[in-house]
Design an enzyme around this catalytic site. Sequence first.
Site, mmCIF file in Angstrom:
data_model
loop_
_atom_site.group_PDB
_atom_site.id
_atom_site.type_symbol
_atom_site.label_atom_id
_atom_site.label_comp_id
_atom_site.label_asym_id
_atom_site.label_seq_id
_atom_site.Cartn_x
_atom_site.Cartn_y
_atom_site.Cartn_z
ATOM 1 C CG HIS A 1 -3.578 34.731 -38.399
ATOM 2 N ND1 HIS A 1 -4.193 34.996 -39.612
ATOM 3 C CD2 HIS A 1 -2.876 33.564 -38.580
ATOM 4 C CE1 HIS A 1 -3.882 34.052 -40.488
ATOM 5 N NE2 HIS A 1 -3.085 33.183 -39.887
ATOM 6 C CB SER B 1 -3.709 30.527 -41.860
ATOM 7 O OG SER B 1 -2.463 31.112 -42.140
ATOM 8 C CG ASP C 1 -7.215 36.654 -40.816
ATOM 9 O OD1 ASP C 1 -7.749 37.648 -41.316
ATOM 10 O OD2 ASP C 1 -6.227 36.727 -40.066
#
Length: 489
Positions: free
Chosen positions: A452, A164, A255
Site C-alpha cells: 500500500h 491514501s 493507492d
Amino acid sequence: MSSLQKALMKDKLPPLSHGSTSVHGGMKRMPGRRRDYSPVLWSQYFGVKKDVQIDGNTFRVYIKESEAAEDDDSMPSEPVPVLVLLHGGGFSALTWALFAECVTSQVQCYVMAIDLRGHGDTHTTDDLDLSADTLSSDVIAVIDAVLGEKDDVNSHPLILIGHSMGGAIAVHAATKIVNSDYKDSGGVVVGDSDDVMPESPQCEQQGGSDEESKEPASPGEEDNVEYKYDGAYDSSDQDFQTRKNYNLCGVAVIDVVEGTAMDALAGMQSLLRSRPQKFPSLPNAIEWCVRSGQVRNVESARVSMPGQIKNAKTGQTATNDVDSLQNQSFDEASSNDGNANPESGSRLSTDMDDAIREEEEGEGNDSKLPESFKKPLPLMQSPPKSGYEWRIDLGRTEVFWPGWFQGLSAAFLVLPVPKLLLLAGIDRLDKALTVGQMQGKFQMQVLPKCGHAVHEDVPDKVADVLSTFLVRHKFAAPLANFNRTFPAC
C-alpha cells in the site's frame, strides 16, 4: 540423465539466495550480515525543515529543491513546479523522503512535504480534528505561508500529490482551490452543476494541455455515472474571498479509491488494535515496520518510522531522538577522529522485492555504490525507563474516516486539471473510476510487486511516473537523470 534423476538432484540442491537491487541500481549481491534497522536522519534526503506558525498551530514542513549541474542547459526560464506531498493516516511527511530525493534528481521542481494535523512534528490546538475540511484548509494555509514568503503562490505551477488519506485530502484541497478561483472569475463551481468545468486557464499558460481533461464521453456511458461532487464547499465563505488565486495545474493520487477505501473502514479498528502499542527501541519499531509489511523498503522505513512514533517519556516524536543521536555521534567521532564528517549518516541500499528477508546484502561489489553512501549511525538504544508509542491514536478519529473518502471518485473526476491515479493493483478501481478511465478522464499507472505504501516501497518507480507526468504536460524541465515511463493504462 532421466527426469526422475534431475528431480532428485534438484531436491538436494541448496535454495538459491534472493539478491536485491538498490534504488540507485547496481549488481545483485549475496546475503551476508543482518539488516541494519538503525534510524536515518531526515537531512539525508531533505534540504530544509520549517516549523510554520498558523493561528496558534505549528506545522512541520520538509523542503527539497532540484540541484541542476552547472553545465545543464535544461534550467527552466519559467518558475519550477511546486510538488505538495501529503502523507496517509498515521504516517508523516518523512514517508516521502526517498521519493523526494528521486524526483528532484529527474526534473526541476520544489518539493514540500507536510506533516498533517496530528501527525509527525506538527502540533495544533486540536490534533484529533482530522475532518477533510480541516485538513484541506490546513494544507492551503501552509502553502500560503511557505510560498507567500516570496509571493510565489501565483507564479509556480502547483501539483498536489497524496497517498491514501493524503490523496483524499489532496482532492478536497484541489476542489477548494478550484471553487475559489472560479467563483472569483465568475466561472462554474464544482458541485453546483453537473457540467464538467473547462480546462484551467492558468495551466494553459504552462503549456500543459491534458488529453485526459478533454473528457470525451463513450457512447452509452453518459448516464452510468454522475460526475458531480455533492460535498461542494461554500465559496462565498470569507476564507475563500480572501484566498489568493493559485496556479493549480495537476493532482496525483496514490493507492486510494473511494469504493475500496470505504469497504476497508469496517476492519480498520481491528487492524489498529493488532499493531504493537509500544516498542522498546527505535530499531525495534523500524524492524516491525518492515517485517509486518507496512513498508517493504528498509531504507525508507529507517527514515520514515521515527516520524510515526513518539518517546513515551518525553512525548516528542522519535525524530527528535534521532537528532540527538546524530549530535552525539558527531561529538564522539570528533573526539576520536579530527577528520570526522559532520554530515555523515546512513544511506544503505534499498530492497525492492523482498522486504522481509532475514539477511542484509553482504559485503562485496562496493565499487557499485555511489559516493553519497556514508557510514551508518551507531545503533540507537532506547532511553532508560522509556519506550516508543504511536504519535497519534487513529482509533479516536474514526468519526472522520468516512468524510475522507465519500464522493472522492466523483470529485477527482471533475477536477479541471491533469490527473494521475497510481495504484498497487488494478483490482482497486471502483465503478466510477473504471468508467472514467475508459473515457480518458485521467492517466492511470499500476505498479505491481509493492504494498500500500507504494511511494516508500518503490520510490524510484513512482518518481519515474510523476516526472514523466510533469514533463509530458510541460510543468517541469527534465534533468540528466530523467527516466521517461509510458502510461500502462
